[in-house]
Scaffold this active site. Structure first.
Site, PDB file in Angstrom:
ATOM      1  NE  ARG A  70      -6.066   0.599   0.210  1.00  0.00           N
ATOM      2  CZ  ARG A  70      -6.074   0.548  -1.135  1.00  0.00           C
ATOM      3  NH1 ARG A  70      -4.990   0.193  -1.784  1.00  0.00           N
ATOM      4  NH2 ARG A  70      -7.157   0.847  -1.798  1.00  0.00           N
ATOM      5  CD  GLU A 107       8.569   1.486  -6.902  1.00  0.00           C
ATOM      6  OE1 GLU A 107       9.426   1.600  -7.811  1.00  0.00           O
ATOM      7  OE2 GLU A 107       7.543   2.182  -6.848  1.00  0.00           O
ATOM      8  CG  PHE A 137       4.125  -0.234  -8.109  1.00  0.00           C
ATOM      9  CD1 PHE A 137       4.026  -0.701  -9.404  1.00  0.00           C
ATOM     10  CD2 PHE A 137       3.183   0.680  -7.668  1.00  0.00           C
ATOM     11  CE1 PHE A 137       3.008  -0.275 -10.258  1.00  0.00           C
ATOM     12  CE2 PHE A 137       2.160   1.120  -8.507  1.00  0.00           C
ATOM     13  CZ  PHE A 137       2.071   0.644  -9.795  1.00  0.00           C
TER      14      PHE A 137
END
Ligand SMILES: [Mg+2]
Lengths: 279, 310
Positions: free
Chosen positions: B2, B49, B74
């Site tokens: 990340r 989303e 998601f």
């Protein structure tokens, strides 16, 4: 008096254009044996005003960065949209003869890449989010364009519409106009019976939109509302256009069947006659 | 991965004002530096989303390069049709980034396990699918995917993933990275499971089995050449993925091998069997139950090679 004449002439022009769209749609769906005439006719007057007096678009510069965008979220009314674009010079009128046919450029749902079509739609509930993105880009880039999105009433069943309805006011997208073709009929029945939307205006208002309700076949009301967007500064505008599915043809008005049926030879002649158009 | 992603994205945005980052109300203690440096290019769209994906497509139609960031399934499965119609059909410049690839969310449970994304995203026309093997690859992949004119999917693992590459590898979309040389078999891994794969290869080396390890960070377009070359040179291929056995890396490699006409290759897929996790556990615990631990991979390779020799 001059003003009056001018305005009368303009209204006559809009009406003639709407009649042209309806006539094209009849011929196209008849030839193609395709569907969705009812919804094409409920938006014909809206398209006529949008493309003749409101949208700042130029068929000779279809990618002009500051052009207004028109997104048809109910993409199944492709016949009406293609007829409009062809009449406005975005592509040759002859293309309309190829609608829905093998090898054509014109599929049964509005498709990006067709000159003048800003986005591909057809699956319901997508157009308002795409429009929010275009409107947001316009704001962030300090561009002057507006985004006009035409929604069906049935597609307001989709949750994604309400996600976008939350987003636009939160981000003050006053360059965005949602027009709802409220013809009260959806694919398999009356909106009221399938999944009631009323009170529709109050819903949009509660979400933060500046809302006007109009008769979607009254040229004056259409023009007046579209000329006055945004209705409120810093707020997106919503026009709820009360319309009639199949508007303009006696035997098609308010008939669910004309969401699906295509006119046979006889019905084509009768419908064209009602429009006052010769074949 | 990340942190490597966001660092790389900030660098991109410094040189390219088309870069937008949309998040679906996630990214706490991750995306803030981007949001602070580029407030006009950042939007938290909320927990929505479908709308996020449509907005991204709309921005891309106005010449933006849009990164969508969210967690787990998601940003992919929740809004899959928006990805298909709004992003891929328009060939829009939208990059979808998911964090928590595979079983990274372990004990959070199966709703948060990302185990079909590669198969599903791979099926979309115009979509490039990338699952970096470690944080180094994640940073490079972010840069590389930005160079694509159209859609991309970037599957990240989590925070604090082990670094596999001690030196900066040559990262090119669609080109596998050879992490280890060997001629007894080829281990092809994608995503964060690369680390266990490399460790398994080292363990096999202690037994005298020299395996080649490829980091197949790009699932689509697949590096067909490397697959065929490895098949020719090592005679045995084992795919390793933290993903369903259906439709992901193993399937993609099998398609290539089946069509190659070289039927004498020993081949095995290691991945998640066609089921949801039935037990609760950390990523490590769950991987162990699926032959995706270092031991599991080692044993699976060994048994394939044993069968081959017989
Ligand atoms: Mg309707």
């Amino acid at each position: 008096m001059d003003n009056m004449n001018c305005s009368d002439a303009r209204i006559a022009r809009y009406k003639a254009f709407a009649t042209q769209i309806r006539a094209h749609v009849l011929r196209m769906t008849h030839r193609a044996k395709s569907s969705h005439i009812g919804g094409c006719f409920s938006i014909a007057d809206l398209l006529a005003v949008l493309y003749n007096g409101i949208l700042q678009v130029d068929h000779t510069q279809p990618n002009m960065p500051d052009r207004d965008r028109f997104i048809i979220s109910k993409g199944h009314v492709a016949a009406a949209v293609y007829a409009t674009l062809a009449e406005r010079g975005f592509f040759p009128l002859e293309w309309l003869d190829t609608f829905y046919q093998d090898g054509s450029h014109l599929p049964g749902h509005v498709t990006y890449g067709v000159p003048g079509a800003e986005a591909s739609t057809g699956s319901l509930g997508h157009g308002l989010s795409i429009s929010c993105g275009i409107a947001l880009a316009g704001k962030r880039d300090n561009r002057s364009y507006r985004v006009f999105t035409l929604l069906g009433d049935g597609e307001c069943d989709e949750g994604s519409i309400w996600e976008a309805a939350l987003f636009a006011p939160h981000h003050h997208l006053d360059n965005l106009v949602a027009i709802i073709d409220y013809n009260k009929i959806q694919s398999f029945g009356m909106v009221k019976e399938v999944l009631d939307l009323d009170p529709l205006a109050e819903k949009w208002r509660a979400f933060g939109w500046a809302v006007k309700e109009i008769d979607g076949h009254d040229i004056n009301q259409i023009e007046n509302s579209l000329q006055n967007v945004p209705f409120e500064p810093e707020q997106p505008s919503c026009i709820i256009a009360h319309t009639i599915k199949g508007k303009g043809i006696s035997f098609m008005e308010n008939q669910l069947a004309w969401h699906y049926r295509h006119p046979n030879d006889e019905e084509l002649q009768q419908a064209l006659a009602e429009l006052g158009v010769s074949e | 991965m990340r942190a490597a992603f966001i660092r790389s994205l900030i660098n991109l945005a410094r040189n390219d004002d088309r870069v937008f980052l949309l998040v679906g109300d996630v990214g706490y203690s991750l995306v803030e530096p981007f949001a602070e440096e580029f407030p006009a290019q950042f939007v938290n769209v909320g927990i929505a989303e479908q709308n996020m994906t449509g907005i991204a497509a709309g921005l891309a139609l106005c010449d933006k390069m849009v990164f969508i960031y969210s967690l787990a399934n998601f940003p992919t499965l929740r809004c899959f049709e928006q990805i298909r119609n709004d992003v891929c059909y328009h060939n829009a410049n939208v990059k979808i980034v998911s964090s928590g690839g595979g079983l990274a969310y372990g004990a959070l449970g199966a709703t948060h396990h990302v185990t079909e994304d590669l198969a599903i995203m791979r099926a979309l026309p115009n979509m490039t699918v990338i699952a970096p093997g470690d944080p180094v690859e994640a940073g490079l992949a972010t840069q590389a995917i930005a160079g694509l004119p159209g859609p991309g999917y970037l599957r990240l693992a989590k925070t604090g993933d082990p670094v596999v590459h001690q030196r900066t590898p040559n990262f090119q979309i669609g080109r596998a990275i050879t992490v280890r040389e060997g001629n007894d078999a080829t281990l092809i891994a994608t995503g964060g499971i690369l680390n266990n794969t490399v460790q398994a290869a080292e363990r096999l080396a202690q037994r005298g089995i020299q395996t080649r390890v490829l980091s197949m960070h790009t699932i689509k377009p697949l590096d067909i050449e490397s697959v065929l070359e490895s098949a020719r040179e090592t005679g045995a291929i084992i795919t390793i993925e933290e993903h369903s056995m259906i439709g992901g890396l193993g399937s993609a490699v099998a398609e290539v091998l089946a069509e190659s006409g070289n039927y004498r290759i020993a081949f095995k897929r290691i991945g998640i069997t066609d089921s949801f996790s039935s037990v609760v556990g950390s990523q490590e615990y769950l991987l162990k139950g699926l032959s995706l631990s270092v031991d599991g991979i080692t044993d699976a390779v060994q048994s394939l090679l044993d069968t081959k020799t017989h």
